[in-house]
Design a protein around this motif. Structure first.
Motif, PDB file in Angstrom:
ATOM      1  N   GLN A  95      -6.266  10.230  -6.616  1.00 51.95           N
ATOM      2  CA  GLN A  95      -5.024   9.488  -6.844  1.00 51.95           C
ATOM      3  C   GLN A  95      -5.144   8.050  -6.356  1.00 51.95           C
ATOM      4  O   GLN A  95      -4.603   7.123  -6.977  1.00 51.95           O
ATOM      5  N   ALA A  96      -5.859   7.852  -5.258  1.00 52.60           N
ATOM      6  CA  ALA A  96      -6.050   6.495  -4.739  1.00 52.60           C
ATOM      7  C   ALA A  96      -6.866   5.649  -5.717  1.00 52.60           C
ATOM      8  O   ALA A  96      -6.587   4.452  -5.893  1.00 52.60           O
TER       9      ALA A  96
ATOM     10  N   GLU B 207      -4.501   4.716  -8.479  1.00 53.12           N
ATOM     11  CA  GLU B 207      -3.521   3.741  -8.007  1.00 53.12           C
ATOM     12  C   GLU B 207      -4.133   2.352  -7.893  1.00 53.12           C
ATOM     13  O   GLU B 207      -3.507   1.349  -8.243  1.00 53.12           O
TER      14      GLU B 207
ATOM     15  N   VAL C 263      -9.909   3.814  -0.102  1.00 53.95           N
ATOM     16  CA  VAL C 263      -8.881   4.212   0.855  1.00 53.95           C
ATOM     17  C   VAL C 263      -9.130   3.480   2.169  1.00 53.95           C
ATOM     18  O   VAL C 263     -10.271   3.148   2.511  1.00 53.95           O
TER      19      VAL C 263
ATOM     20  N   VAL D 197      -0.458   8.109   2.677  1.00 52.42           N
ATOM     21  CA  VAL D 197      -0.619   9.551   2.515  1.00 52.42           C
ATOM     22  C   VAL D 197      -1.041  10.116   3.865  1.00 52.42           C
ATOM     23  O   VAL D 197      -1.966   9.595   4.498  1.00 52.42           O
TER      24      VAL D 197
ATOM     25  N   ALA E 177       0.848  -1.190   0.000  1.00 51.35           N
ATOM     26  CA  ALA E 177       0.000   0.000   0.000  1.00 51.35           C
ATOM     27  C   ALA E 177       0.879   1.233   0.000  1.00 51.35           C
ATOM     28  O   ALA E 177       2.045   1.193   0.386  1.00 51.35           O
ATOM     29  N   ARG E 178       0.316   2.331  -0.432  1.00 51.77           N
ATOM     30  CA  ARG E 178       0.965   3.635  -0.342  1.00 51.77           C
ATOM     31  C   ARG E 178       0.336   4.385   0.820  1.00 51.77           C
ATOM     32  O   ARG E 178      -0.812   4.162   1.191  1.00 51.77           O
TER      33      ARG E 178
ATOM     34  N   ARG F  17      -3.414  -0.481  -2.727  1.00 51.27           N
ATOM     35  CA  ARG F  17      -4.302   0.280  -1.872  1.00 51.27           C
ATOM     36  C   ARG F  17      -3.614   1.543  -1.348  1.00 51.27           C
ATOM     37  O   ARG F  17      -2.390   1.660  -1.393  1.00 51.27           O
ATOM     38  N   THR F  18      -4.421   2.459  -0.844  1.00 50.83           N
ATOM     39  CA  THR F  18      -3.925   3.710  -0.271  1.00 50.83           C
ATOM     40  C   THR F  18      -4.397   3.820   1.163  1.00 50.83           C
ATOM     41  O   THR F  18      -5.590   3.673   1.446  1.00 50.83           O
TER      42      THR F  18
END
Length: 615
Positions: free
Chosen positions: A262-263, A266, A301, A244, A241-242, A273-274
């Motif tokens: 952006q999520a 992505e 998210v 933020v 996952a990223r 996943r974000t």
């Protein structure tokens, strides 16, 4: 298949051909050479095939006059490669030319083109020196001194302890100690075993990277933001996952919408996943919090919100139902002691036990460059008790005390070089650094309601010591004394009532006195009133009777009964003709109470002091 390869390729900024990311660095070096051969990995030599013209490098006069074994091409080639070695004296630029692909913009320089390309590293760059990436400058001069030394501790343990130079550098850094020592793993995360202990459900979810949406609720300095960053670190290591991070104190809803957009991209393109961390999420109002609802619901998210306020009051109930609330407790004294021990070890400060003096044989030797810093164990214990479970306050208080003592030592050494080479931080120094109210209290938050409830129930239970304690905790935390006085007035009728009719005048007098005098002189007046209420006999019969009346009115079915005619006021002739006040007996004119009904016919015989409302 070709579309997938094109999506994974990287364009060359010079020749515009596409290459794999692992091969772009090697191709870029070859593409910048003057001696282009017929190799397949190199750019087209001319514009015969419609490609962009090859750009010749412009070298400095010193390099142009340098003889080469293979002619000018070799000299130019070595000059170009000198740029990638980052030798400061051999800087090469490329002439800006017009390209048929970019007719309106000048061609960027080679350095700018490389800067916009894939990040160069030693594994993909054959021309980089061993042990150093292509982006690093060569080191000139002797290596830096070691920041740690091996020290023999009592008990035979050999530990790497930073030398005196390292802790002086740590104390002069701009970053606060609490931020510098923020834990990176759950093993370094102290004091929250109930929430993220070894065998908890959340710990297993974090280890498996199956992270649910969370609301982290706890007092300041208990580790909410740290836990979110640990989750982010785990996600980055495994690439699942990223992460933020936003703060509700500075971010707007447009920023949140941009992150969600952006999520979505992505998740659609990279199947990644974000995790969105919102610090101080209670600062968003209820309509702003509604922005998260559909995206948390569908899994776009994973929301992690941190708040010091009760989520039941400050977080939208719809959002709360989609998240799991994780309650983080105030850090205990043992956890604070472990955090402080880790801090003094990182600063290179040595702890003095009871009766131990600086310069004992067990202490590590000093190199003579700076004074050695010591701190008494009692001073650390004092910080652990006074910071009220706030790790940030404890670490910053420690840093302030040590910085102050080191600063005084520097001034002393500047005036007299013969000063002692040891700086000792004592208990009185850390107390001076913590000269503030360490009481956790929020006049509009959770602790406000918790404390007034504790005061009320302590007086009801006739516990005068507890009543004084909770009163003092509220006043020392900054509570409005008039608010406490109003609650005492209410208590005088609700809980004391007719058992001591003087309790109400006592409470009203205390309110008026607080209004006249104010803080801090009025605190003893409130204390007197609180003790009076605690010692007074208690009676709730009036409170219960009136509660029964309200229940009777609310549970009555149909229209409420009318006032009996003999109890009505006959103020006009028409009212008298209609029977108003007819048959009423005036009690002062009688020698005994009159036998007449005062309740409506439907309620005759009801005693609200003993009556129990029916369900």
């Amino acid at each position: 298949m070709e579309a997938d390869e094109a999506a994974d390729s990287v364009p060359c900024p010079v020749c515009s051909k596409h290459f794999k990311p692992s091969a772009i660095n090697g191709h870029l070096d070859k593409c910048l050479r003057d001696d282009i051969d017929d190799d397949d990995d190199r750019c087209p030599p001319t514009t015969d095939e419609g490609g962009p013209p090859f750009k010749k490098s412009r070298v400095s006069p010193a390099h142009r006059d340098t003889p080469a074994a293979n002619g000018g091409a070799a000299s130019s080639s070595s000059s170009v490669f000198s740029m990638f070695h980052h030798h400061k004296k051999n800087t090469v630029s490329v002439q800006s030319e017009r390209s048929p692909f970019f007719p309106d913009k000048p061609r960027p320089s080679v350095r700018a083109a490389v800067g916009r390309g894939v990040k160069r590293n030693a594994s993909n760059d054959d021309d980089a020196e061993p042990g150093r990436t292509a982006d690093e400058e060569p080191t000139v001069g002797p290596p830096p001194p070691s920041s740690s030394s091996v020290v023999k501790r009592p008990g035979g343990d050999v530990t790497n302890v930073p030398t005196s130079r390292s802790h002086w550098t740590s104390l002069t850094t701009d970053k606060p100690l609490a931020e510098k020592l923020r834990p990176k793993t759950l093993e370094e995360y102290f004091g929250q075993n109930k929430a993220v202990g070894e065998h908890t459900l959340l710990r297993s979810l974090l280890d498996s990277q199956d992270i649910p949406s969370l609301i982290l609720w706890g007092p300041p300095g208990c580790g909410k933001t740290t836990l979110a960053h640990i989750i982010a670190s785990k996600s980055k290591q495994k690439g699942t996952a990223r992460f933020v991070s936003l703060s509700a104190t500075s971010a707007s809803i447009s920023d949140v919408r941009e992150v969600i957009k952006q999520a979505q991209n992505e998740l659609r393109l990279c199947k990644r996943r974000t995790i969105l961390f919102i610090d101080e999420i209670h600062r968003f109002n209820k309509s702003q919090q509604d922005t998260f609802l559909p995206h948390v619901e569908c899994g776009t998210v994973t929301l992690i919100g941190a708040t010091t306020e009760n989520p039941s009051f400050q977080v939208n109930s719809a959002l709360l139902s989609r998240c799991r609330v994780l309650v983080l407790e105030r850090l205990c004294v043992e956890a604070m002691s472990s955090i402080l021990q880790r801090a003094v070890a990182s600063l290179g400060v040595h702890v003095l036990g009871d009766g131990e003096q600086p310069g004992d044989p067990d202490q590590p030797p000093d190199d003579g460059s700076q004074p050695q810093v010591y701190i008494e164990q009692r001073a650390l214990d004092t910080i652990a008790h006074l910071c009220d479970g706030d790790a940030r306050a404890g670490l910053n208080g420690l840093q302030l005390a040590v910085q102050a003592r080191v600063g005084m030592a520097q001034l002393g050494q500047a005036g007299s070089p013969q000063e002692a080479a040891a700086v000792v931080v004592q208990e009185k120094h850390v107390k001076e650094g913590l000269q503030r109210s360490h009481i956790l209290y929020d006049k509009a938050g959770e602790e406000h309601f918790n404390s007034i409830s504790a005061l009320h129930k302590s007086m009801r239970g006739s516990h005068e010591n507890a009543s004084l304690y909770w009163l003092g905790r509220m006043l020392e935390g900054g509570e409005d004394p008039l608010y406490v006085a109003r609650r005492l007035v209410r208590f005088a009728s609700e809980d004391v009532g007719l058992a001591d009719p003087m309790a109400l005048p006592q409470a009203v007098s205390a309110y008026q006195a607080c209004h006249f005098i104010g803080m801090p002189e009025c605190e003893v007046i409130l204390a007197q009133c609180a003790v009076y209420m605690a010692r007074a006999p208690k009676s709730v019969e009036v409170y219960k009777a009136y509660s029964n009346v309200k229940a009777s009115l609310r549970n009555h079915k149909g229209p409420l009964p009318s006032v009996p005619l003999h109890l009505r006021n006959a103020s006009t002739k028409l009212m008298k003709e209609l029977g108003y006040a007819k048959g009423y007996q005036y009690n002062p004119a009688l020698s005994a109470p009159a036998e007449q009904e005062y309740l409506p016919e439907e309620l005759r015989g009801v005693d609200f002091f003993t009556w129990t409302p029916s369900e």
